[in-house]
Design a protein around this motif. Sequence first.
Motif, PDB file in Angstrom:
ATOM      1  N   VAL A 166       0.838  -1.204   0.000  1.00 53.09           N
ATOM      2  CA  VAL A 166       0.000   0.000   0.000  1.00 53.09           C
ATOM      3  C   VAL A 166       0.873   1.254   0.000  1.00 53.09           C
ATOM      4  CG1 VAL A 166      -1.658   1.341   1.364  1.00 53.09           C
ATOM      5  CG2 VAL A 166      -1.979  -1.118   1.067  1.00 53.09           C
ATOM      6  N   ILE A 167       1.902   1.274   0.821  1.00 55.35           N
ATOM      7  CA  ILE A 167       2.800   2.425   0.900  1.00 55.35           C
ATOM      8  C   ILE A 167       3.511   2.642  -0.431  1.00 55.35           C
ATOM      9  CG2 ILE A 167       4.947   3.261   1.955  1.00 55.35           C
ATOM     10  CD1 ILE A 167       3.922   1.912   4.585  1.00 55.35           C
ATOM     11  N   ALA A 168       3.977   1.565  -1.056  1.00 58.74           N
ATOM     12  CA  ALA A 168       4.671   1.670  -2.344  1.00 58.74           C
ATOM     13  C   ALA A 168       3.737   2.223  -3.414  1.00 58.74           C
ATOM     14  CB  ALA A 168       5.218   0.312  -2.760  1.00 58.74           C
ATOM     15  N   LYS A 169       2.478   1.773  -3.416  1.00 55.70           N
ATOM     16  CA  LYS A 169       1.521   2.282  -4.405  1.00 55.70           C
ATOM     17  C   LYS A 169       1.259   3.771  -4.192  1.00 55.70           C
ATOM     18  CE  LYS A 169      -0.948  -1.957  -5.526  1.00 55.70           C
ATOM     19  NZ  LYS A 169      -2.241  -2.655  -5.501  1.00 55.70           N
ATOM     20  N   LYS A 170       1.116   4.194  -2.936  1.00 53.08           N
ATOM     21  CA  LYS A 170       0.886   5.613  -2.646  1.00 53.08           C
ATOM     22  C   LYS A 170       2.088   6.442  -3.072  1.00 53.08           C
ATOM     23  CE  LYS A 170      -2.368   5.239   1.188  1.00 53.08           C
ATOM     24  NZ  LYS A 170      -2.580   5.468   2.618  1.00 53.08           N
ATOM     25  N   ARG A 171       3.287   5.934  -2.799  1.00 51.04           N
ATOM     26  CA  ARG A 171       4.510   6.657  -3.158  1.00 51.04           C
ATOM     27  C   ARG A 171       4.620   6.783  -4.681  1.00 51.04           C
ATOM     28  NH1 ARG A 171       8.808   3.972  -0.263  1.00 51.04           N
ATOM     29  NH2 ARG A 171       8.037   5.181   1.476  1.00 51.04           N
ATOM     30  N   LYS A 172       4.314   5.699  -5.380  1.00 48.10           N
ATOM     31  CA  LYS A 172       4.393   5.718  -6.839  1.00 48.10           C
ATOM     32  C   LYS A 172       3.377   6.703  -7.418  1.00 48.10           C
ATOM     33  CE  LYS A 172       4.687   2.512 -10.712  1.00 48.10           C
ATOM     34  NZ  LYS A 172       4.640   1.112 -11.127  1.00 48.10           N
ATOM     35  N   LYS A 173       2.170   6.723  -6.851  1.00 45.43           N
ATOM     36  CA  LYS A 173       1.134   7.649  -7.316  1.00 45.43           C
ATOM     37  C   LYS A 173       1.575   9.091  -7.074  1.00 45.43           C
ATOM     38  CE  LYS A 173      -3.742   8.760  -6.816  1.00 45.43           C
ATOM     39  NZ  LYS A 173      -5.001   8.420  -6.145  1.00 45.43           N
ATOM     40  N   ALA A 174       2.156   9.368  -5.909  1.00 42.16           N
ATOM     41  CA  ALA A 174       2.627  10.717  -5.594  1.00 42.16           C
ATOM     42  C   ALA A 174       3.742  11.131  -6.545  1.00 42.16           C
ATOM     43  CB  ALA A 174       3.110  10.785  -4.146  1.00 42.16           C
ATOM     44  N   GLU A 175       4.645  10.213  -6.863  1.00 44.11           N
ATOM     45  CA  GLU A 175       5.735  10.525  -7.789  1.00 44.11           C
ATOM     46  C   GLU A 175       5.186  10.836  -9.181  1.00 44.11           C
ATOM     47  OE1 GLU A 175       8.300   7.139  -7.555  1.00 44.11           O
ATOM     48  OE2 GLU A 175       9.117   7.747  -5.613  1.00 44.11           O
ATOM     49  N   ARG A 176       4.174  10.085  -9.616  1.00 44.96           N
ATOM     50  CA  ARG A 176       3.570  10.353 -10.924  1.00 44.96           C
ATOM     51  C   ARG A 176       2.892  11.714 -10.931  1.00 44.96           C
ATOM     52  NH1 ARG A 176      -0.333   5.909 -11.924  1.00 44.96           N
ATOM     53  NH2 ARG A 176       0.412   5.025 -10.009  1.00 44.96           N
ATOM     54  N   MET A 177       2.221  12.046  -9.821  1.00 42.46           N
ATOM     55  CA  MET A 177       1.549  13.342  -9.746  1.00 42.46           C
ATOM     56  C   MET A 177       2.568  14.476  -9.773  1.00 42.46           C
ATOM     57  SD  MET A 177      -1.546  12.601  -7.080  1.00 42.46           S
ATOM     58  CE  MET A 177      -2.183  14.263  -7.149  1.00 42.46           C
ATOM     59  N   GLU A 178       3.692  14.306  -9.080  1.00 41.73           N
ATOM     60  CA  GLU A 178       4.743  15.323  -9.085  1.00 41.73           C
ATOM     61  C   GLU A 178       5.330  15.480 -10.475  1.00 41.73           C
ATOM     62  OE1 GLU A 178       7.743  14.588  -6.179  1.00 41.73           O
ATOM     63  OE2 GLU A 178       6.351  14.766  -4.500  1.00 41.73           O
ATOM     64  N   ALA A 179       5.476  14.393 -11.194  1.00 44.95           N
ATOM     65  CA  ALA A 179       6.023  14.447 -12.546  1.00 44.95           C
ATOM     66  C   ALA A 179       5.064  15.163 -13.488  1.00 44.95           C
ATOM     67  CB  ALA A 179       6.316  13.048 -13.055  1.00 44.95           C
ATOM     68  N   ASP A 180       3.768  15.062 -13.250  1.00 48.20           N
ATOM     69  CA  ASP A 180       2.762  15.699 -14.103  1.00 48.20           C
ATOM     70  C   ASP A 180       2.595  17.179 -13.804  1.00 48.20           C
ATOM     71  OD1 ASP A 180       2.283  13.378 -15.435  1.00 48.20           O
ATOM     72  OD2 ASP A 180       0.417  12.898 -14.367  1.00 48.20           O
ATOM     73  N   ILE A 181       2.900  17.638 -12.617  1.00 40.88           N
ATOM     74  CA  ILE A 181       2.672  19.030 -12.234  1.00 40.88           C
ATOM     75  C   ILE A 181       3.435  20.008 -13.130  1.00 40.88           C
ATOM     76  CG2 ILE A 181       3.068  20.753 -10.413  1.00 40.88           C
ATOM     77  CD1 ILE A 181       2.229  18.582  -8.404  1.00 40.88           C
ATOM     78  N   PRO A 182       4.732  19.846 -13.365  1.00 45.29           N
ATOM     79  CA  PRO A 182       5.428  20.803 -14.241  1.00 45.29           C
ATOM     80  C   PRO A 182       4.830  20.816 -15.650  1.00 45.29           C
ATOM     81  CG  PRO A 182       7.010  19.498 -13.038  1.00 45.29           C
ATOM     82  CD  PRO A 182       5.656  18.911 -12.774  1.00 45.29           C
ATOM     83  N   HIS A 183       4.409  19.679 -16.135  1.00 46.91           N
ATOM     84  CA  HIS A 183       3.818  19.594 -17.468  1.00 46.91           C
ATOM     85  C   HIS A 183       2.561  20.456 -17.536  1.00 46.91           C
ATOM     86  CE1 HIS A 183       2.548  17.968 -21.289  1.00 46.91           C
ATOM     87  NE2 HIS A 183       1.381  17.615 -20.763  1.00 46.91           N
ATOM     88  N   HIS A 184       1.718  20.398 -16.541  1.00 49.98           N
ATOM     89  CA  HIS A 184       0.489  21.181 -16.530  1.00 49.98           C
ATOM     90  C   HIS A 184       0.774  22.670 -16.363  1.00 49.98           C
ATOM     91  CE1 HIS A 184      -2.097  17.742 -16.690  1.00 49.98           C
ATOM     92  NE2 HIS A 184      -1.556  17.216 -15.603  1.00 49.98           N
ATOM     93  N   LEU A 185       1.808  23.022 -15.620  1.00 51.95           N
ATOM     94  CA  LEU A 185       2.126  24.427 -15.417  1.00 51.95           C
ATOM     95  C   LEU A 185       2.632  25.071 -16.703  1.00 51.95           C
ATOM     96  CD1 LEU A 185       3.849  24.316 -11.914  1.00 51.95           C
ATOM     97  CD2 LEU A 185       1.545  25.112 -12.458  1.00 51.95           C
ATOM     98  N   GLU A 186       3.316  24.311 -17.545  1.00 49.46           N
ATOM     99  CA  GLU A 186       3.848  24.829 -18.796  1.00 49.46           C
ATOM    100  C   GLU A 186       2.737  25.152 -19.789  1.00 49.46           C
ATOM    101  OE1 GLU A 186       6.589  21.916 -20.180  1.00 49.46           O
ATOM    102  OE2 GLU A 186       7.998  22.250 -18.542  1.00 49.46           O
ATOM    103  N   GLU A 187       1.604  24.499 -19.677  1.00 47.85           N
ATOM    104  CA  GLU A 187       0.506  24.700 -20.606  1.00 47.85           C
ATOM    105  C   GLU A 187      -0.118  26.080 -20.439  1.00 47.85           C
ATOM    106  OE1 GLU A 187      -2.274  21.578 -20.055  1.00 47.85           O
ATOM    107  OE2 GLU A 187      -0.928  20.042 -20.807  1.00 47.85           O
ATOM    108  N   GLY A 188       0.007  26.680 -19.297  1.00 48.31           N
ATOM    109  CA  GLY A 188      -0.554  27.987 -19.046  1.00 48.31           C
ATOM    110  C   GLY A 188      -2.034  27.898 -18.723  1.00 48.31           C
ATOM    111  N   PRO A 189      -2.650  29.061 -18.531  1.00 46.43           N
ATOM    112  CA  PRO A 189      -4.074  29.067 -18.180  1.00 46.43           C
ATOM    113  C   PRO A 189      -4.934  28.599 -19.347  1.00 46.43           C
ATOM    114  CG  PRO A 189      -3.289  31.299 -18.440  1.00 46.43           C
ATOM    115  CD  PRO A 189      -2.082  30.400 -18.571  1.00 46.43           C
TER     116      PRO A 189
END
Length: 76
Positions: A48-71
């Motif tokens: 369970v902990i590994a799955k949560k960590r992996k999900k958090a890492e994927r979300m962190e990886a996606d955040i810069p991508h979404h910020l680059e798109e702009g409003p």
Amino acid sequence: MDDKLLLATFHNGLSSDLFIHKLYDQEPQTMAELVHLAQRFMNAEDVVIAKKRKKAERMEADIPHHLEEGPHPKKA
């Protein structure tokens, strides 16, 4: 040391409500059974902990991508 005393000591030191509930469902009679049950519980928790960590890492990886798109333009 007697297994019953060891089991009682272990029960008194527990802090995981989920594990305590599991012990009531499948009450171990020996220390070997208790250790086996505890190991299985810890392995499941690790998954369970590994799955949560992996999900958090994927979300962190996606955040810069979404910020680059702009409003996004507002819909009418």
